[in-house]
Motif scaffolding. Sequence first.
Motif, PDB file in Angstrom:
ATOM      1  N   ASP A 197      36.810  45.264  47.282  1.00 34.42           N
ATOM      2  CA  ASP A 197      37.707  44.269  47.467  1.00 34.42           C
ATOM      3  C   ASP A 197      36.712  43.341  48.315  1.00 34.42           C
ATOM      4  O   ASP A 197      36.077  43.496  49.292  1.00 34.42           O
ATOM      5  CB  ASP A 197      38.589  44.902  48.296  1.00 34.42           C
ATOM      6  CG  ASP A 197      39.708  46.042  47.760  1.00 34.42           C
ATOM      7  OD1 ASP A 197      39.308  45.940  46.502  1.00 34.42           O
ATOM      8  OD2 ASP A 197      40.521  46.577  48.281  1.00 34.42           O
ATOM      9  N   LEU A 198      37.392  42.041  48.400  1.00 37.63           N
ATOM     10  CA  LEU A 198      37.062  40.915  49.273  1.00 37.63           C
ATOM     11  C   LEU A 198      38.384  40.864  50.353  1.00 37.63           C
ATOM     12  O   LEU A 198      39.478  40.916  50.086  1.00 37.63           O
ATOM     13  CB  LEU A 198      36.882  39.677  48.506  1.00 37.63           C
ATOM     14  CG  LEU A 198      36.046  39.641  47.482  1.00 37.63           C
ATOM     15  CD1 LEU A 198      35.804  38.086  46.807  1.00 37.63           C
ATOM     16  CD2 LEU A 198      34.509  39.935  48.004  1.00 37.63           C
ATOM     17  N   VAL A 199      37.900  40.791  51.589  1.00 37.36           N
ATOM     18  CA  VAL A 199      38.874  40.933  52.696  1.00 37.36           C
ATOM     19  C   VAL A 199      38.913  39.613  53.476  1.00 37.36           C
ATOM     20  O   VAL A 199      37.904  39.268  53.854  1.00 37.36           O
ATOM     21  CB  VAL A 199      38.490  42.164  53.740  1.00 37.36           C
ATOM     22  CG1 VAL A 199      39.914  42.308  54.458  1.00 37.36           C
ATOM     23  CG2 VAL A 199      38.378  43.393  52.613  1.00 37.36           C
TER      24      VAL A 199
ATOM     25  N   HIS B 230      35.896  35.143  52.654  1.00 35.37           N
ATOM     26  CA  HIS B 230      36.359  36.506  52.539  1.00 35.37           C
ATOM     27  C   HIS B 230      35.046  37.394  52.822  1.00 35.37           C
ATOM     28  O   HIS B 230      34.143  37.075  52.512  1.00 35.37           O
ATOM     29  CB  HIS B 230      36.792  36.781  51.098  1.00 35.37           C
ATOM     30  CG  HIS B 230      38.209  36.193  51.062  1.00 35.37           C
ATOM     31  ND1 HIS B 230      38.601  34.829  51.132  1.00 35.37           N
ATOM     32  CD2 HIS B 230      39.380  36.871  50.481  1.00 35.37           C
ATOM     33  CE1 HIS B 230      39.842  34.772  50.608  1.00 35.37           C
ATOM     34  NE2 HIS B 230      40.348  36.114  50.463  1.00 35.37           N
ATOM     35  N   ILE B 231      35.110  38.606  53.260  1.00 35.97           N
ATOM     36  CA  ILE B 231      34.089  39.621  53.470  1.00 35.97           C
ATOM     37  C   ILE B 231      34.386  40.820  52.384  1.00 35.97           C
ATOM     38  O   ILE B 231      35.179  41.386  52.426  1.00 35.97           O
ATOM     39  CB  ILE B 231      33.862  40.019  54.895  1.00 35.97           C
ATOM     40  CG1 ILE B 231      34.004  38.811  55.872  1.00 35.97           C
ATOM     41  CG2 ILE B 231      33.090  41.045  55.290  1.00 35.97           C
ATOM     42  CD1 ILE B 231      34.241  39.159  57.209  1.00 35.97           C
ATOM     43  N   PRO B 232      33.094  41.174  51.660  1.00 36.64           N
ATOM     44  CA  PRO B 232      33.321  42.083  50.958  1.00 36.64           C
ATOM     45  C   PRO B 232      33.141  43.503  51.523  1.00 36.64           C
ATOM     46  O   PRO B 232      32.767  43.735  52.660  1.00 36.64           O
ATOM     47  CB  PRO B 232      31.970  42.178  50.093  1.00 36.64           C
ATOM     48  CG  PRO B 232      31.108  40.774  50.240  1.00 36.64           C
ATOM     49  CD  PRO B 232      31.674  40.270  51.541  1.00 36.64           C
TER      50      PRO B 232
ATOM     51  N   ALA C 207      43.420  45.511  49.652  1.00 37.03           N
ATOM     52  CA  ALA C 207      42.856  44.710  50.768  1.00 37.03           C
ATOM     53  C   ALA C 207      43.595  43.251  51.123  1.00 37.03           C
ATOM     54  O   ALA C 207      43.784  42.705  49.906  1.00 37.03           O
ATOM     55  CB  ALA C 207      41.541  44.804  51.313  1.00 37.03           C
ATOM     56  N   TRP C 208      43.698  42.891  52.337  1.00 32.36           N
ATOM     57  CA  TRP C 208      44.283  41.582  52.316  1.00 32.36           C
ATOM     58  C   TRP C 208      43.228  40.449  51.825  1.00 32.36           C
ATOM     59  O   TRP C 208      42.136  40.532  52.096  1.00 32.36           O
ATOM     60  CB  TRP C 208      44.351  40.902  53.787  1.00 32.36           C
ATOM     61  CG  TRP C 208      45.530  41.877  54.554  1.00 32.36           C
ATOM     62  CD1 TRP C 208      45.425  42.772  55.541  1.00 32.36           C
ATOM     63  CD2 TRP C 208      46.941  41.346  54.631  1.00 32.36           C
ATOM     64  NE1 TRP C 208      46.817  42.969  55.828  1.00 32.36           N
ATOM     65  CE2 TRP C 208      47.719  41.891  55.315  1.00 32.36           C
ATOM     66  CE3 TRP C 208      47.369  40.337  53.731  1.00 32.36           C
ATOM     67  CZ2 TRP C 208      48.976  41.865  55.422  1.00 32.36           C
ATOM     68  CZ3 TRP C 208      48.840  40.201  53.887  1.00 32.36           C
ATOM     69  CH2 TRP C 208      49.500  40.990  54.683  1.00 32.36           C
ATOM     70  N   HIS C 209      43.958  39.496  50.947  1.00 35.05           N
ATOM     71  CA  HIS C 209      43.008  38.620  50.483  1.00 35.05           C
ATOM     72  C   HIS C 209      43.762  37.179  50.082  1.00 35.05           C
ATOM     73  O   HIS C 209      45.147  37.320  50.185  1.00 35.05           O
ATOM     74  CB  HIS C 209      42.515  39.038  49.127  1.00 35.05           C
ATOM     75  CG  HIS C 209      43.175  39.453  48.023  1.00 35.05           C
ATOM     76  ND1 HIS C 209      44.284  40.468  48.049  1.00 35.05           N
ATOM     77  CD2 HIS C 209      43.779  38.727  46.817  1.00 35.05           C
ATOM     78  CE1 HIS C 209      44.931  40.529  46.972  1.00 35.05           C
ATOM     79  NE2 HIS C 209      44.549  39.500  46.272  1.00 35.05           N
TER      80      HIS C 209
END
Length: 260
Positions: free
Chosen positions: A180-182, A172-174, A124-126
Motif C-alpha cells: 500500500d501507499l500511505v 505517499h510512503i510505501p 491504508a490511508w491514501h
Amino acid sequence: MTSTEESRTALVTPQMREQYENDGYFILERALSDEQLELLRGGAQYSMDKLDAAMEEAGTDRIGINARGKRYFSHMIYRDRPELRQFLFSELMREICRATLGEEAYLFWEQYVIKAGDPDTAFAWHQDSGYVHEDHAPYLTCWIALDDVTEENGSVYLRPYSRSGIRSYVKHIPDPRVNDLVCYFGDDPGMPVTVPAGSIAVFSSVVMHRSGPNLTDRLRRVYLAQYSKEVIMTKDGSKPWGEFEQFLAGGEVVGRIDVD
C-alpha cells in the motif's frame, strides 16, 4: 436552464455540488437501478478469477496490492466485459461528472475492489492521486457499493477537506508488507461510509480515505468508475497514464455505450 436539463440534474442537488466543492465528496444513496446493480455485479467474479489466474501463473499470492483470497483490485475489466460500458457512459454517470468535473470528461480508470472475509483486508490511508503522480488535476472517483456496506465488512472511511485541511496531492510512503501507499499516520479514524447496495460515494482523487477489513463471511464488492476533466498523462508526458476515451463533450455523451 431548460426543463430537460433540470430533470437530468435532479439526482445531484445544489447542496451536494457545494459539499463537493467545500469538502471533496457527497453520497448518493440507492442511485443505481436494479438492472445497473446486476450489470456491475456480473463482472465481479470474473475480475477475481482473472487475478487469481495471474497469481497462479506467477507462482505468488500477491501481485502489487492484490492478495489471493483476501483483496482484489482488478482494473479495466470493461475491456473484457464491454457490457459494462452501458454503465460507464450512462446518464447517471453523465450527471455526476457534469456536477463535479464540468462539461468535458474522460474515462480515466475502472476497477473492481473486492474483499473476502479476512482480517488482513484493510487498506491504508491514501489519496487516489497518490497512485498516479503529483502533476495532474484532481479527478473524480465514484465508489459504488455492490453489496450493503457496513463497518464490519470493510467500509471506506473519508477525511473530507474540512477534516484533513488538505485538498491537494501529498507525498505517499510505501508499506513494504502489503505494498500500500500511505499518506496519513495520525489518529483520526475518518468518517465511515455505510450505505446500502447501489449507493455511490462520490469524491475527489485528493480526498484521503482508507477502508477497514472485512470481518464477515461474505464478499464486500465495490466497483470504481473514475473520470478526469482532461487526459491524464504519465509524469514524463509521453503517453496517457490510464484511459483516455472521451465521455462528455460540451456536456453531452460522446462515449460509445453499444456492445460489439
